[in-house]
Design a protein around this motif. Sequence first.
Motif, mmCIF file in Angstrom:
data_model
loop_
_atom_site.group_PDB
_atom_site.id
_atom_site.type_symbol
_atom_site.label_atom_id
_atom_site.label_comp_id
_atom_site.label_asym_id
_atom_site.label_seq_id
_atom_site.Cartn_x
_atom_site.Cartn_y
_atom_site.Cartn_z
ATOM 1 N N VAL A 28 -12.610 45.717 42.706
ATOM 2 C CA VAL A 28 -11.516 44.994 43.361
ATOM 3 C C VAL A 28 -12.094 44.053 44.406
ATOM 4 N N ALA A 29 -13.021 44.545 45.210
ATOM 5 C CA ALA A 29 -13.656 43.712 46.240
ATOM 6 C C ALA A 29 -14.428 42.556 45.599
ATOM 7 N N HIS A 30 -15.129 42.825 44.514
ATOM 8 C CA HIS A 30 -15.882 41.778 43.816
ATOM 9 C C HIS A 30 -14.949 40.686 43.300
ATOM 10 N N TYR A 31 -13.852 41.077 42.666
ATOM 11 C CA TYR A 31 -12.918 40.096 42.121
ATOM 12 C C TYR A 31 -12.227 39.304 43.230
ATOM 13 N N ARG A 32 -11.918 39.956 44.353
ATOM 14 C CA ARG A 32 -11.338 39.228 45.487
ATOM 15 C C ARG A 32 -12.331 38.203 46.024
ATOM 16 N N ASP A 33 -13.586 38.608 46.167
ATOM 17 C CA ASP A 33 -14.622 37.679 46.636
ATOM 18 C C ASP A 33 -14.780 36.507 45.672
ATOM 19 N N THR A 34 -14.718 36.797 44.376
ATOM 20 C CA THR A 34 -14.825 35.741 43.368
ATOM 21 C C THR A 34 -13.666 34.769 43.494
ATOM 22 N N MET A 35 -12.452 35.294 43.676
ATOM 23 C CA MET A 35 -11.299 34.410 43.824
ATOM 24 C C MET A 35 -11.424 33.532 45.056
ATOM 25 N N LEU A 36 -11.911 34.096 46.151
ATOM 26 C CA LEU A 36 -12.082 33.306 47.369
ATOM 27 C C LEU A 36 -13.161 32.244 47.194
ATOM 28 N N ALA A 37 -14.262 32.594 46.546
ATOM 29 C CA ALA A 37 -15.371 31.659 46.358
ATOM 30 C C ALA A 37 -14.996 30.523 45.414
ATOM 31 N N HIS A 38 -14.131 30.789 44.447
ATOM 32 C CA HIS A 38 -13.789 29.799 43.429
ATOM 33 C C HIS A 38 -12.385 29.219 43.604
ATOM 34 N N ALA A 39 -11.750 29.482 44.748
ATOM 35 C CA ALA A 39 -10.416 28.938 44.996
ATOM 36 C C ALA A 39 -10.488 27.419 45.127
ATOM 37 N N ASP A 40 -9.454 26.753 44.656
ATOM 38 C CA ASP A 40 -9.400 25.294 44.762
ATOM 39 C C ASP A 40 -9.466 24.863 46.225
ATOM 40 N N ASP A 41 -10.371 23.958 46.517
ATOM 41 C CA ASP A 41 -10.476 23.364 47.839
ATOM 42 C C ASP A 41 -9.385 22.296 47.949
ATOM 43 N N PRO A 42 -8.553 22.337 49.003
ATOM 44 C CA PRO A 42 -7.464 21.364 49.116
ATOM 45 C C PRO A 42 -7.944 19.904 49.133
ATOM 46 N N LYS A 43 -9.092 19.646 49.726
ATOM 47 C CA LYS A 43 -9.595 18.269 49.788
ATOM 48 C C LYS A 43 -10.146 17.808 48.440
ATOM 49 N N LEU A 44 -10.830 18.710 47.742
ATOM 50 C CA LEU A 44 -11.378 18.367 46.427
ATOM 51 C C LEU A 44 -10.326 18.431 45.322
ATOM 52 N N ALA A 57 -10.145 21.053 43.556
ATOM 53 C CA ALA A 57 -10.855 21.809 42.518
ATOM 54 C C ALA A 57 -11.753 22.851 43.186
ATOM 55 N N CYS A 58 -12.335 23.703 42.371
ATOM 56 C CA CYS A 58 -13.290 24.708 42.841
ATOM 57 C C CYS A 58 -14.520 23.998 43.402
ATOM 58 N N PRO A 59 -14.958 24.344 44.616
ATOM 59 C CA PRO A 59 -16.128 23.683 45.191
ATOM 60 C C PRO A 59 -17.431 24.022 44.468
ATOM 61 N N ARG A 60 -17.448 25.100 43.716
ATOM 62 C CA ARG A 60 -18.656 25.484 42.975
ATOM 63 C C ARG A 60 -18.692 24.879 41.577
ATOM 64 N N CYS A 61 -17.563 24.934 40.878
ATOM 65 C CA CYS A 61 -17.499 24.491 39.479
ATOM 66 C C CYS A 61 -16.946 23.082 39.326
ATOM 67 N N LEU A 62 -16.277 22.611 40.380
ATOM 68 C CA LEU A 62 -15.598 21.312 40.364
ATOM 69 C C LEU A 62 -14.534 21.231 39.274
ATOM 70 N N ARG A 63 -13.884 22.371 39.035
ATOM 71 C CA ARG A 63 -12.783 22.450 38.068
ATOM 72 C C ARG A 63 -11.596 23.104 38.748
ATOM 73 N N THR A 64 -10.394 22.687 38.398
ATOM 74 C CA THR A 64 -9.199 23.319 38.929
ATOM 75 C C THR A 64 -9.043 24.689 38.288
ATOM 76 N N ARG A 65 -8.864 25.695 39.135
ATOM 77 C CA ARG A 65 -8.718 27.081 38.664
ATOM 78 C C ARG A 65 -9.744 27.381 37.574
ATOM 79 N N CYS A 66 -10.983 27.341 37.964
ATOM 80 C CA CYS A 66 -12.105 27.503 37.044
ATOM 81 C C CYS A 66 -12.058 28.860 36.322
ATOM 82 N N PRO A 67 -12.837 29.013 35.261
ATOM 83 C CA PRO A 67 -12.824 30.261 34.492
ATOM 84 C C PRO A 67 -13.150 31.508 35.332
ATOM 85 N N ASP A 68 -14.052 31.384 36.298
ATOM 86 C CA ASP A 68 -14.372 32.540 37.147
ATOM 87 C C ASP A 68 -13.161 32.967 37.966
#
Length: 78
Positions: free
Chosen positions: A18-34, A36-47
């Motif tokens: 649960v903690a891992h998946y929460r961390d993943t969601m936070l890390a891959h959440a869409d950045d309001p300025k971009l 998109a995901c700041p890591r993948c540069l995709r909206t709601r990326c697969p991770d």
Amino acid sequence: MLSGPSAGEPVPLSEKMVAHYRDTMLAHADDPKLGACPRCLRTRCPDWWWAYERLAAAGRLTDLPGPASSGGGVGAPE
């Protein structure tokens, strides 16, 4: 006969996962300025989606933080 949770029942998930998946969601959440995901540069990326689906199946979405703004965040898809 099938085994496992019946339809509508939460899928068991360890607190560590649960903690891992929460961390993943936070890390891959869409950045309001971009927008998109700041890591993948995709909206709601697969991770992000994978983590969201696992938490949803476990019934563990209710205690997640909501969207940071109207353009992104970790809350449920709109």
